[in-house]
Design a protein around this motif. Structure first.
Motif, mmCIF file in Angstrom:
data_model
loop_
_atom_site.group_PDB
_atom_site.id
_atom_site.type_symbol
_atom_site.label_atom_id
_atom_site.label_comp_id
_atom_site.label_asym_id
_atom_site.label_seq_id
_atom_site.Cartn_x
_atom_site.Cartn_y
_atom_site.Cartn_z
ATOM 1 N N LEU A 19 1.235 -1.288 -0.077
ATOM 2 C CA LEU A 19 0.105 -0.150 -0.055
ATOM 3 C C LEU A 19 0.781 1.523 0.035
ATOM 4 C CD1 LEU A 19 -2.466 -1.153 2.644
ATOM 5 C CD2 LEU A 19 -3.594 -0.415 0.381
ATOM 6 N N GLU A 22 2.470 1.536 -3.318
ATOM 7 C CA GLU A 22 1.652 2.312 -4.372
ATOM 8 C C GLU A 22 1.440 4.023 -4.313
ATOM 9 O OE1 GLU A 22 -3.168 1.044 -6.283
ATOM 10 O OE2 GLU A 22 -2.506 0.104 -4.231
ATOM 11 N N ARG A 111 -11.891 7.198 5.241
ATOM 12 C CA ARG A 111 -12.624 5.783 4.313
ATOM 13 C C ARG A 111 -13.650 4.873 5.188
ATOM 14 N NH1 ARG A 111 -8.332 3.560 0.107
ATOM 15 N NH2 ARG A 111 -10.251 3.263 -0.770
ATOM 16 N N GLY A 141 -10.404 -0.480 -1.860
ATOM 17 C CA GLY A 141 -9.409 -0.641 -1.181
ATOM 18 C C GLY A 141 -9.224 -2.377 -0.480
ATOM 19 N N ARG A 156 -4.078 -3.855 -1.658
ATOM 20 C CA ARG A 156 -4.209 -2.516 -2.979
ATOM 21 C C ARG A 156 -5.339 -0.764 -2.511
ATOM 22 N NH1 ARG A 156 -8.665 -3.481 -7.509
ATOM 23 N NH2 ARG A 156 -10.417 -2.970 -6.532
ATOM 24 N N LEU A 157 -4.789 -0.155 -3.162
ATOM 25 C CA LEU A 157 -4.637 1.025 -2.882
ATOM 26 C C LEU A 157 -6.716 1.208 -2.687
ATOM 27 C CD1 LEU A 157 -2.936 3.501 -3.102
ATOM 28 C CD2 LEU A 157 -4.055 2.771 -0.561
ATOM 29 N N GLY A 158 -7.354 0.845 -4.381
ATOM 30 C CA GLY A 158 -8.477 1.364 -4.144
ATOM 31 C C GLY A 158 -8.659 2.292 -5.161
ATOM 32 N N PHE A 169 -12.524 0.511 2.475
ATOM 33 C CA PHE A 169 -11.275 -0.478 1.939
ATOM 34 C C PHE A 169 -11.671 -1.329 3.449
ATOM 35 C CE2 PHE A 169 -7.224 -1.569 3.943
ATOM 36 C CZ PHE A 169 -6.673 -1.129 2.992
#
Length: 472
Positions: A19, A22, A111, A141, A156-158, A169
């Motif tokens: 993460l 990214e 989030r 994410g 992954r961050l999304g 998330f």
């Protein structure tokens, strides 16, 4: 920001590394005895790995050291520090934080966090939930303690749109402690709006005295869920009922029991999903075992809280590919006109071992292969199992195995004595080569060799496939 991660190859810390990379940060890290799949993922991301915890790594001069809970202030028999780098960080007054704290401050802020907690099934259920949200177009994410095959990465961050309500998330929420300097459970850092409480048994005997101590930590998680959030709880678990009776300030959706909000009707591989008694979807997939049926109900209920129709969620689960090291077929070898199949699974707690073996047995029976044998090869590697706290449950957990082979290396208790009631169905191997030799001597066409460990197990899967093929 340059972060240097101590213990980077753990499933959680490896996800934090992915993460951070990214998000544009420079990431380096160190660990000892690395093994796939996390080491492969990190190398694929171009993250430099350093073997060991040498104090000379302070020369990297990162902006922040992120400390995994594998790190401690322990000393070796000769009095030298087990983690010299940590001692250097403390001596020099360098900045450090824990993985969960870094994640909370740099990834989860702002989030809608969907946290999946429980003694068992966290990885699988997190992977299911992330896939359901993805199939619904929500681009979540996630950080999962494995590699979901639908995504190919563990984190992954999304989609991140400042101020947007769709910043979802999904995170696997572990009750183990945060770091040597922060003994709270990891999950209290995540502040979820949707929290799944999947199940709750005694585990982690190295840090918890009893089940009540773990229930208290789960209640700390419940306390962090807002009144506009949702707690999704397994209605079959008395321990979770006790947790909620300590106080809950959020709406609760239950699953699993006959009187729960979400129930299943049918076999685990093909079942109707009912919400308050009314059919709302159907799951038809390749996965077996009541545990996976319950995991699916939990994911469907949590997804419904963020607006995903249960019918959409159920259809998506029909395309769910699970995570690596969850009943993952590592290969097959043909011998005398039949196949020997080798599996890799993360199971290590007795209940998880029983659930995994029973799930495979149920699948084989449903396919009309009642005569196929299961050879369960397992490594009691977790801290709880090394302490021998649950050794008496092993015969129960291996009831459906035709042969059980226990890797006893590093144990302070007698595995042979613990498995004695299984008679000839149990064997003990002091090292990986011995375990392989025992499998080779016993294996025959139609066998299913189920390897279970929460570590790399010395690469036993590849060695078994190679030697089975050579001796075929």
């Amino acid at each position: 920001m340059h972060i240097h991660i101590l213990g980077i190859c753990g499933t959680f810390m490896g996800g934090v590394a992915a993460l951070a990379r990214e998000a544009g940060h420079k990431v380096t890290g160190c660990d000892a005895g690395v093994y796939p799949p996390m080491s492969d993922q990190l190398r694929a991301l171009g993250i430099d790995l350093i073997e060991g915890f040498g104090a000379d790594q302070t020369a990297l001069q990162p902006d922040m050291y992120v400390i995994g809970n594998v790190v401690s202030r322990a000393r070796l028999d000769d009095g030298t520090p087990k983690f010299p780098l940590m001692e250097a960080i403390l001596d020099q007054g360098l900045p450090y934080t824990s993985g969960p704290q870094w994640l909370s401050e740099h990834v989860l802020q702002g989030r809608h966090v969907l946290a999946v907690a429980g003694t068992h099934g966290k990885t699988t259920t997190s992977a299911m939930l992330a896939w359901v949200l993805e199939a619904a177009g929500l681009q979540p994410g996630f950080l999962v303690g494995g590699v979901p095959l639908n995504f190919g990465v563990s984190a992954r961050l999304g989609e991140v749109v400042p101020g947007h309500a769709r910043n979802y998330f999904v995170i696997e929420a572990d009750e183990y402690d945060t770091a040597f300097f922060d003994k709270r459970s990891k999950f209290v850092h995540y502040r979820p709006r949707t929290a799944i409480l999947n199940n709750l048994e005694f585990d982690h005997a190295d840090i918890f005295d009893n089940l009540a101590a773990i229930e208290r930590q789960f209640h700390h998680l419940v306390r962090t869920v807002p009144s506009t959030g949702c707690v999704v709880a397994n209605g079959l678990e008395e321990s979770l009922t006790r947790v909620l009776h300590q106080g809950c300030w959020s709406p609760v959706q239950t699953f699993g029991s006959a009187v729960s909000d979400y129930t299943a009707e049918g076999e685990p591989h093909d079942f109707a999903v009912l919400h308050q008694g009314k059919p709302v979807g159907r799951v038809q997939w390749a996965w077996s075992g009541v545990h996976n049926q319950l995991n699916a109900l939990a994911a469907i209920a949590a997804a419904a809280h963020v607006g995903v129709d249960p019918a959409v969620a159920a259809e998506a689960l029909g395309r769910f590919a699970n995570a690596r090291r969850r009943m993952e077929v590592r290969g097959t070898v043909e011998r005398d006109g039949g196949l020997i199949t080798v599996y890799d699974d993360f199971a290590h707690h007795p209940t998880a071992i029983r659930t995994t073996v029973d799930g495979l047995r149920r699948k084989l029976d449903a396919e009309g292969r009642k005569d196929d044998r299961i050879l369960a090869v397992f490594e009691p590697r977790s801290n709880t199992m090394k302490l021998g706290t649950m050794k008496s449950q092993l015969p129960w957990s291996l009831e459906q195995a035709d042969l059980a082979i226990c890797h006893s290396g590093g144990l302070d208790w007698d595995a042979g004595e613990a498995l004695a009631e299984m008679g000839a169905r149990a064997q003990v191997a002091t090292d990986v080569p011995s375990a392989i030799a025992q499998v080779l001597a016993a294996a025959r066409p139609g066998d299913h060799v189920l390897c279970m460990s929460n570590g790399g197990f010395g690469g036993i899967h590849g060695q078994l496939l190679e030697q089975l093929a050579t001796r075929g």
